[in-house]
Design a protein around this motif. Structure first.
Motif, PDB file in Angstrom:
ATOM      1  N   LEU A 191       0.827  -1.215   0.000  1.00 21.88           N
ATOM      2  CA  LEU A 191       0.000   0.000   0.000  1.00 21.88           C
ATOM      3  C   LEU A 191       0.863   1.268   0.000  1.00 21.88           C
ATOM      4  CD1 LEU A 191      -3.103  -0.023   0.418  1.00 21.88           C
ATOM      5  CD2 LEU A 191      -2.697   0.391   2.850  1.00 21.88           C
ATOM      6  N   ASP A 192       2.160   1.114  -0.180  1.00 21.14           N
ATOM      7  CA  ASP A 192       3.093   2.249  -0.140  1.00 21.14           C
ATOM      8  C   ASP A 192       2.945   3.000   1.197  1.00 21.14           C
ATOM      9  OD1 ASP A 192       4.959   4.098  -0.845  1.00 21.14           O
ATOM     10  OD2 ASP A 192       3.788   5.034  -2.446  1.00 21.14           O
ATOM     11  N   THR A 193       2.901   2.237   2.268  1.00 23.73           N
ATOM     12  CA  THR A 193       2.629   2.779   3.602  1.00 23.73           C
ATOM     13  C   THR A 193       3.673   2.303   4.606  1.00 23.73           C
ATOM     14  OG1 THR A 193       0.262   2.830   3.127  1.00 23.73           O
ATOM     15  CG2 THR A 193       0.866   2.826   5.448  1.00 23.73           C
ATOM     16  N   GLU A 194       4.261   3.255   5.296  1.00 26.79           N
ATOM     17  CA  GLU A 194       5.215   2.904   6.367  1.00 26.79           C
ATOM     18  C   GLU A 194       4.447   2.385   7.578  1.00 26.79           C
ATOM     19  OE1 GLU A 194       7.062   6.484   7.805  1.00 26.79           O
ATOM     20  OE2 GLU A 194       7.707   5.482   9.647  1.00 26.79           O
ATOM     21  N   LEU A 195       4.927   1.287   8.160  1.00 23.94           N
ATOM     22  CA  LEU A 195       4.329   0.820   9.416  1.00 23.94           C
ATOM     23  C   LEU A 195       4.847   1.744  10.517  1.00 23.94           C
ATOM     24  CD1 LEU A 195       2.592  -1.112  11.047  1.00 23.94           C
ATOM     25  CD2 LEU A 195       4.496  -2.721  11.080  1.00 23.94           C
ATOM     26  N   TRP A 196       4.102   2.812  10.751  1.00 22.83           N
ATOM     27  CA  TRP A 196       4.540   3.926  11.601  1.00 22.83           C
ATOM     28  C   TRP A 196       4.493   3.543  13.073  1.00 22.83           C
ATOM     29  CZ3 TRP A 196       1.228   6.844  14.834  1.00 22.83           C
ATOM     30  CH2 TRP A 196       1.771   8.035  15.310  1.00 22.83           C
TER      31      TRP A 196
END
Ligand SMILES: Cc1cc2nc3c(=O)[nH]c(=O)nc-3n(C[C@H](O)[C@H](O)[C@H](O)COP(=O)(O)O)c2cc1C
Length: 163
Positions: free
Chosen positions: A119-124
């Motif tokens: 998802l082009d998402t950093e696991l923040w």
């Protein structure tokens, strides 16, 4: 900010037909389609799932598997290098389980990390709470609710200003 309750959607599991191969969009016409648009349009994602057999719930997993179309988009169509570590979005993951085992959240962390990657998402950030089994159990732990509220607010503050 929009809440999506997966239980309310009618979503087929991924059928592994790779109809997404040319465009990066899943060809199965159901409630995943508007969710796909929302996932692409957003800057931040908060995903919450209980632990079912050491991973996410099946409703969550169906949504994740349908996002294989986003993996195809990112890695086959846009040819993003696998090593790329900068992401366009930030994600917070929240999970609860009934038991208190040391390894309760081990499996789910890999699943969510690589789902967010597609998802082009950093696991923040992840929030994990053990020993919660039934609806309302969390009310005995106001600190958990405060944590989750604060993490949501911090995530919004961490997003780029134009969002
Ligand atoms: C199908 C199923 C599988 C579950 N598997 C686990 C598990 O592997 N480990 C665990 O600690 N709890 C497990 N649980 C318990 C749930 O994680 C727990 O009830 C949780 O509080 C549910 O969260 P919710 O009420 O927010 O949906 C399972 C529950 C169900 C229904």
């Amino acid at each position: 900010m929009e809440e999506v309750v997966l239980r309310d959607l009618k979503m087929s599991p991924c059928l592994e037909i790779y109809g997404c191969k040319e465009t990066g969009r899943c060809v199965i016409k159901d409630d995943f389609q508007p969710l796909y648009d929302k996932l692409l349009a957003c800057q931040g994602v908060i995903l919450a799932s209980p632990i079912f057999f050491y991973t996410v719930s099946s409703l969550t997993k169906i949504m994740m598997d349908r996002c294989q179309s986003l993996w195809v988009k990112r890695y086959w169509i846009e040819k993003t290098p696998f090593e790329k570590k900068e992401f366009s979005r930030k994600g917070l993951f929240i999970s609860v389980g009934a038991t208190k085992g040391k390894r309760l959240f081990e499996g789910v962390q890999l699943t969510v990390r690589y789902f967010f990657d597609a998802l082009d998402t950093e696991l923040w950030k992840c929030l994990f709470y053990k020993g919660l089994d039934f609806e309302g159990d969390v009310l005995e732990h106001p600190a958990y609710l405060d944590d989750a509220y604060k993490a949501g607010a911090d995530l919004v503050n961490a997003l780029s200003p134009e969002s």
